[in-house]
Design an enzyme around this catalytic site. Structure first.
Site, short mmCIF file in Angstrom:
data_model
loop_
_atom_site.label_atom_id
_atom_site.label_comp_id
_atom_site.label_asym_id
_atom_site.label_seq_id
_atom_site.Cartn_x
_atom_site.Cartn_y
_atom_site.Cartn_z
N GLY A 227 0.81 -1.21 0.00
CA GLY A 227 0.00 0.00 0.00
C GLY A 227 0.84 1.26 0.00
CD GLU A 268 1.49 -9.37 0.68
OE1 GLU A 268 1.95 -10.49 0.87
OE2 GLU A 268 0.29 -9.09 0.75
N PRO A 269 4.94 -5.52 -2.14
CG PRO A 269 6.90 -4.36 -2.65
CD PRO A 269 6.39 -5.54 -1.87
N GLY A 270 3.34 -4.07 -5.03
CA GLY A 270 3.15 -4.17 -6.47
C GLY A 270 3.43 -2.80 -7.07
NE ARG A 307 -3.64 3.21 -11.62
CZ ARG A 307 -3.96 3.25 -10.34
NH1 ARG A 307 -4.39 2.19 -9.74
NH2 ARG A 307 -3.81 4.36 -9.64
CE1 TYR A 311 -9.13 0.28 -8.24
CE2 TYR A 311 -7.48 0.49 -9.94
CZ TYR A 311 -8.18 -0.29 -9.06
OH TYR A 311 -7.93 -1.63 -8.99
CB CYS A 337 -19.21 2.76 -27.83
SG CYS A 337 -18.64 3.05 -29.51
CE1 TYR A 365 -2.81 -4.24 -8.93
CE2 TYR A 365 -1.57 -2.26 -8.36
CZ TYR A 365 -1.97 -3.54 -8.07
OH TYR A 365 -1.54 -4.14 -6.93
#
Ligand SMILES: *Cc1c(COP(=O)(O)O)cnc(C)c1O
Length: 422
Positions: A227, A268-270, A307, A311, A337, A365
C-alpha cells in the site's frame, strides 16, 4: 522518462517515439532500471536481520517482469493459483512464493499446498477446512486490523466492512480453531490497501498486528502487506520509505527481542515496484473541439488502461511528439463506446492529430487490467534495459479474440455440436 533537449528519453537514452514507430500503437513500455531502483531502495530501507520483498504480481504478471524481480532477489505474492503457476514457470522456488487469496475454494488452496508454497488464510471457515485436511502444514493467517487506509474506497481493504482478512475481533475464535485442529500458525499477514498517505497509519496497523502476534508461539514471519504511495504528479506526496523503514524496523527488532526469535519481516509491494517504471503510449486519432471542451481522442480506451475511470486515478499526460508546443487545455478520451475519460481539463503541449501521448505511472494495474471490450485487441508490451528494447508480449490479433469461441448456428445446428443433451 526525462525531457532532454526537447525529447523525452527512457533510461539508457532510448527514444519512446522510436519504440511506437517500430512496435506500433498503443504500447506499454517498462523501464527495467526504474524497477531495479525501486527494488533496491526498498531492500535497503529496512535494517532488520531477516527481510523479504515478495512482488505482488497481480500488478503486472508479465513473465519477463516476474523474472526480472526474481533475479533482483524478490519472492512472489500470488493471489490466484495461476499466478502461483506463472511464478513456478519463471523459476521462483515454491518456498519463495506466498499464496494470499481471498474467497477462493478449498480445492485451490489444496493445490497450492501440493505445490509447496506458503499460504495465508483469509477466513475462519477455510482455516477450519485447512486444519482438517492439512493439520501438519504450517500456515499463515491474514488479519484485518480495521484500519481505514487507502486513497480510494475501491482499494482500501482493512476497514470494518471489508471482505479481506480475519477480523482482529475474531481472534478468540481463531485461537480455538488452531487449538482444536492442532495447526501451526507460522505467519501473520495484513494488507490494508493501496495508497497509504502517511506512515503513521501504517505504524498503527503494524502495532495491532504485533499485538496479535503475541498469541502465537511458532511464528516465522510477519507480512505487513503493501500500500505504499508513489508520486503521480510533480511534488506529489509519497511514502517516505527510508523514514518508514527506520521506524518500523526499530519497532520490529524490539518486538523480536521480546518474542525471543528473529522473525522475518515481509512486504509485498506491487505498485511501489512497478508504477513509475511503466508508460502507456497512444496516438491521437482526433482533435475535436465542442462548444465547451477541446477533446483529444486516442487510439485506445478503458479497454487498455482503466485506472483513470475505475479508480478515478490521476495519470500525468505528456505530448511526446511536440513537448515544446504551447500548452492548451484538453480532455483526453478513448475510442470505446463509453465515456472513457483519461484526463479532464488537462494542460498539455498543443496536440496535433497523429501525435503520441504518454500516460505516466502505467506500470502497475495497466496491462494487467486490460480487456477485449469492443472486440479490440490488447496492446504489445516492451521492456527497455541498458539501452536495449525487448518485446515481452505480442500485440493481439483478431485470431486471439476468435480463439476460444465456437461459431454455432443454434437455429440450425450440426448435431455433433450439441453438448450434454446430445
Ligand atoms: C494487491 C495486493 C498487494 C499489492 O498492493 P500494491 O498497492 O500494488 O502495492 C499486496 N498484497 C496483497 C494481498 C494484494 O492483494
Amino acid at each position: 522518462m526525462t525531457l532532454d533537449n526537447n525529447r523525452y528519453l527512457l533510461s539508457g537514452g532510448v527514444d519512446p517515439l522510436e519504440l511506437v514507430e517500430y512496435y506500433g500503437s498503443p504500447l506499454y513500455v517498462y523501464d527495467a532500471a526504474i524497477i531495479e531502483r525501486q527494488y533496491k531502495r526498498m531492500d535497503s530501507a529496512f535494517p532488520v536481520p531477516r527481510f523479504k520483498i515478495n512482488y505482488a504480481c497481480k500488478a503486472n504478471a508479465n513473465i519477463s517482469i516476474m523474472k526480472l524481480l526474481k533475479n533482483l532477489g524478490a519472492g512472489l505474492d500470488a493471489v490466484s493459483i495461476n499466478e502461483v503457476r506463472l511464478g513456478l514457470h519463471v523459476g521462483y522456488q515454491a518456498k519463495d512464493i506466498t499464496f494470499t487469496p481471498n474467497c477462493v475454494a478449498m480445492d485451490e488452496i489444496a493445490l497450492a499446498v501440493r505445490m509447496g508454497v506458503r499460504i495465508n488464510i483469509d477466513s475462519i471457515s477455510i482455516l477450519e477446512q485447512f486444519g482438517d485436511a492439512f493439520a501438519k502444514v504450517p500456515v499463515g493467517i491474514r488479519i484485518n486490523p480495521h484500519i481505514m487506509a487507502g486513497g480510494n474506497s475501491k482499494i482500501s481493504t482493512g476497514h470494518i466492512d471489508s471482505k479481506f482478512g480475519i477480523s482482529i475481533h475474531q481472534l478468540p475464535h481463531v485461537l480455538k480453531v488452531v487449538e482444536t485442529t492442532g495447526l501451526t500458525i507460522d505467519g501473520l499477514h495484513m494488507h490494508t490497501g493501496s495508497d497509504i498517505l502517511d506512515s503513521e497509519v501504517f505504524l498503527q496497523a503494524a502495532e495491532i498486528l504485533l499485538n496479535v502476534a503475541t498469541n502465537f508461539d511458532h511464528l516465522d514471519y510477519i507480512d505487513f502487506g503493501s500500500g505504499f504511495k508513489v508520486p503521480y504528479k510533480f511534488n506529489d506526496i509519497e511514502t517516505d520509505i527510508e523514514d518508514f523503514g527506520q521506524r518500523l524496523s526499530g519497532r520490529f527488532n524490539e518486538f523480536c527481542r521480546e518474542y525471543g526469535k528473529e522473525l522475518k519481516l515481509v512486504f509485498e509491494p506491487g505498485k511501489f515496484l512497478l508504477s513509475q517504471a511503466g508508460y502507456f503510449l497512444a496516438r491521437v486519432n482526433v482533435v475535436k473541439p465542442t462548444p465547451s471542451t477541446l477533446f483529444a481522442g486516442l487510439d485506445t480506451g478503458l479497454n487498455h488502461f482503466i485506472r483513470p475511470m475505475f479508480y478515478n486515478a490521476f495519470h500525468r499526460v505528456e505530448n511526446l511528439s511536440h513537448p515544446d508546443g504551447k500548452p492548451r487545455i484538453y480532455t483526453v478520451v478513448g475510442y470505446i463506446c463509453e465515456t472513457d475519460t483519461f484526463a479532464n481539463n488537462r494542460k498539455i503541449a498543443e496536440v496535433h492529430e497523429g501525435d503520441t501521448l504518454c500516460f505516466f505511472n502505467a506500470g502497475a494495474y495497466g496491462f494487467a487490467m486490460a480487456s477485449n471490450y469492443n472486440s479490440r485487441c490488447r496492446p504489445a508490451e516492451v521492456m527497455v534495459y541498458k539501452g536495449n528494447d525487448y518485446l515481452i508480449r505480442e500485440r493481439e490479433k483478431l485470431d486471439d479474440i476468435l480463439k476460444n469461441q465456437h461459431e454455432v448456428d443454434v437455429m440450425n445446428p450440426a448435431k455433433e455440436l450439441a453438448g450434454k443433451t446430445k
